[in-house]
Write a protein that holds these residues in place. Structure first.
Motif, PDB file in Angstrom:
ATOM      1  N   ASP A   5      55.265  87.586   2.819  1.00 54.59           N
ATOM      2  CA  ASP A   5      55.522  88.322   1.425  1.00 54.59           C
ATOM      3  C   ASP A   5      56.664  88.889   1.176  1.00 54.59           C
ATOM      4  O   ASP A   5      56.844  90.007   1.890  1.00 54.59           O
ATOM      5  CB  ASP A   5      54.146  89.028   2.175  1.00 54.59           C
ATOM      6  N   LEU A   7      59.080  88.943  -0.195  1.00 53.32           N
ATOM      7  CA  LEU A   7      60.693  88.887   0.593  1.00 53.32           C
ATOM      8  C   LEU A   7      62.232  87.932  -0.451  1.00 53.32           C
ATOM      9  O   LEU A   7      61.885  87.352  -0.662  1.00 53.32           O
ATOM     10  CB  LEU A   7      61.538  87.544   1.694  1.00 53.32           C
ATOM     11  N   ASN A 137      50.919  83.243   7.298  1.00 50.61           N
ATOM     12  CA  ASN A 137      51.200  84.460   5.813  1.00 50.61           C
ATOM     13  C   ASN A 137      51.406  85.893   6.316  1.00 50.61           C
ATOM     14  O   ASN A 137      50.940  86.705   6.622  1.00 50.61           O
ATOM     15  CB  ASN A 137      50.595  84.674   4.582  1.00 50.61           C
ATOM     16  N   SER A 242      58.316  82.657   0.057  1.00 51.57           N
ATOM     17  CA  SER A 242      57.606  84.245   0.010  1.00 51.57           C
ATOM     18  C   SER A 242      56.889  83.891  -1.710  1.00 51.57           C
ATOM     19  O   SER A 242      57.207  82.310  -1.931  1.00 51.57           O
ATOM     20  CB  SER A 242      58.710  84.565  -0.402  1.00 51.57           C
ATOM     21  N   VAL A 267      63.235  83.310  -4.464  1.00 53.44           N
ATOM     22  CA  VAL A 267      62.496  83.583  -3.527  1.00 53.44           C
ATOM     23  C   VAL A 267      62.908  82.073  -2.172  1.00 53.44           C
ATOM     24  O   VAL A 267      64.147  81.702  -2.838  1.00 53.44           O
ATOM     25  CB  VAL A 267      60.737  83.079  -4.104  1.00 53.44           C
TER      26      VAL A 267
END
Length: 414
Positions: A5, A7, A137, A242, A267
């Motif tokens: 998450d 990132l 996750n 992410s 991401v």
């Protein structure tokens, strides 16, 4: 599939970051293919995950009351192909979680990674001989940025002014679920102005975020060691990505949700599978989160015949075929079913065009950036490059029209 998450790609060593935040993720990148220009469709976690698992853009869900339930999802498709499926962590959204055989939510932002690993490793030991799809996750990098010791000291240069920690309602340090909403909102509104005046405090915030990344990366290392012990690494497709990222005042705000600039939308995207995916390969073409699912299905030679908006990236991976992709994005609508859109953007290899909407005045503004020469998106060229802006605006309108068609397909004729 590993989703970390919030990132930021540019905070990983394999993307050129100056701090050693991600040795295990970096190793996966060397053993596989890294996409340097991958973009999320929305700066909001659940909607982004819906896109990953359906290969559809958020406006499709948002025009359906925020629900993807009538669309095919990756776990549903794989279950039909005799894969056992499991989800550990979150938040992914209940409408995705219910499609897995095993759905074990995480413990929210905080020290969730060891808990997720404990559950996932136990599941792997039971199911490693089967065809499986395991989705993890990790939420630790999500604010509040409170890495455990010694990770809180790894990148911090002597801590921070204690007055900063004592700011009333400072959600970086004191937020929890039963905190009064008005205090949290006040804290969020106050922090940017405070951090602008106190660069050392901003440095400290970023150091704590980086500490969270290193903490999660070490836990990914634990997971990979277990997979090695189970002899899974040679024939298991591993994906690291992410949902979106956080910003640190690059455009005046903290965290995510309101902006569509690259610091929030760029991401990481890494794919590893020995013998199928090339090793130590960098791909600098624009790709999208919605391309993850069709790429997985292509590798597995599964063709479900469903409506999707992404495409397989394997021609690009194996044959360097330029797919000429553009990435589209939109901020979350309020309410989710509202037909009036939020801000929207298109990201090409060279350009970023953003159309912003003021919901109170119902007026629009436009931004155009040459991301090749201006990667920080600081010089708005909309007045200097009117033809480029006009063409990209037209393409954005076409994208919204396409999303509407997908969301509301024509009824079958009697």
């Amino acid at each position: 599939m590993i989703v970390v998450d919030i990132l930021r790609a540019d905070h990983l060593g394999c993307y050129g970051y100056h701090r050693d935040t991600s040795p295990h993720i970096d190793a996966l990148a060397k053993e596989g293919t890294l996409f340097t220009q991958a973009f999320s469709p929305v700066p909001a976690g659940p909607l982004s995950m819906y896109s990953i698992f359906t290969s559809l853009y958020p406006p499709v869900f948002q025009s359906n009351g925020g629900s993807p339930k009538r669309f095919a999802t990756l776990p549903k498709i794989l279950k039909k192909e005799a894969y056992v499926t499991a989800l550990f962590g979150g938040p992914t959204g209940p409408l995705i979680g219910q499609d897995f055989d095993t759905d074990s939510p995480g413990v929210g932002a905080g020290f969730a990674a060891p808990y997720i690993n404990e559950k996932a490793i136990a599941w792997l030991r039971t199911n490693s001989k089967k065809r499986f799809f395991l989705y993890l996750n990790y939420t630790d990098a999500h604010n509040p940025y409170t890495p455990p010791r010694p990770y809180d000291k790894l990148f911090s240069r002597g801590g921070v002014d204690e007055r900063f920690k004592k700011l009333p309602g400072n959600i970086l340090f004191y937020f929890h679920d039963d905190f009064p909403r008005e205090i949290v909102d006040e804290a969020v509104s106050r922090l940017p102005s405070y951090l602008k005046k106190h660069p050392r405090a901003l440095e400290y915030v970023i150091s704590q975020y980086d500490g969270e990344i290193k903490y999660v990366d070490d836990q990914i290392g634990v997971l990979l060691d277990e997979m090695k012990g189970l002899r899974l690494l040679d024939d298991t497709l591993i994906i690291v990505t992410s949902d979106h990222a956080d910003e640190f005042l690059e455009h005046g705000e903290l965290f995510h949700g309101n902006h569509l600039y690259d610091e929030t939308m760029h991401v990481p995207f890494i794919v590893r599978l020995p013998g199928i995916i090339p090793k130590n390969k960098l791909i600098d073409k624009v790709v999208r989160s919605i391309d993850i699912m069709p790429t997985i299905l292509d590798i597995l030679d599964i063709h479900p015949g469903i409506t999707i908006q992404g495409i397989s990236l394997m021609p690009l991976v194996n044959h360097d075929v330029d797919l000429n992709l553009n990435a589209y994005s939109e901020t979350k609508r309020h309410p989710p079913s509202a037909m009036q859109r939020g801000d929207i953007a298109i990201r090409t290899a060279r350009w970023k065009f953003i159309s912003t909407r003021d919901p109170k005045a119902d007026t629009y503004g436009y931004e155009l950036y040459d991301v090749k020469s201006d990667p920080k998106e600081s010089i708005n060229l909309v007045e200097r490059e009117p033809e480029v802006a006009r063409e990209l605006k037209k393409e954005l309108t076409g994208w919204l029209d396409d999303c509407q068609k997908v969301a509301s397909p024509p009824k079958a004729q009697p």
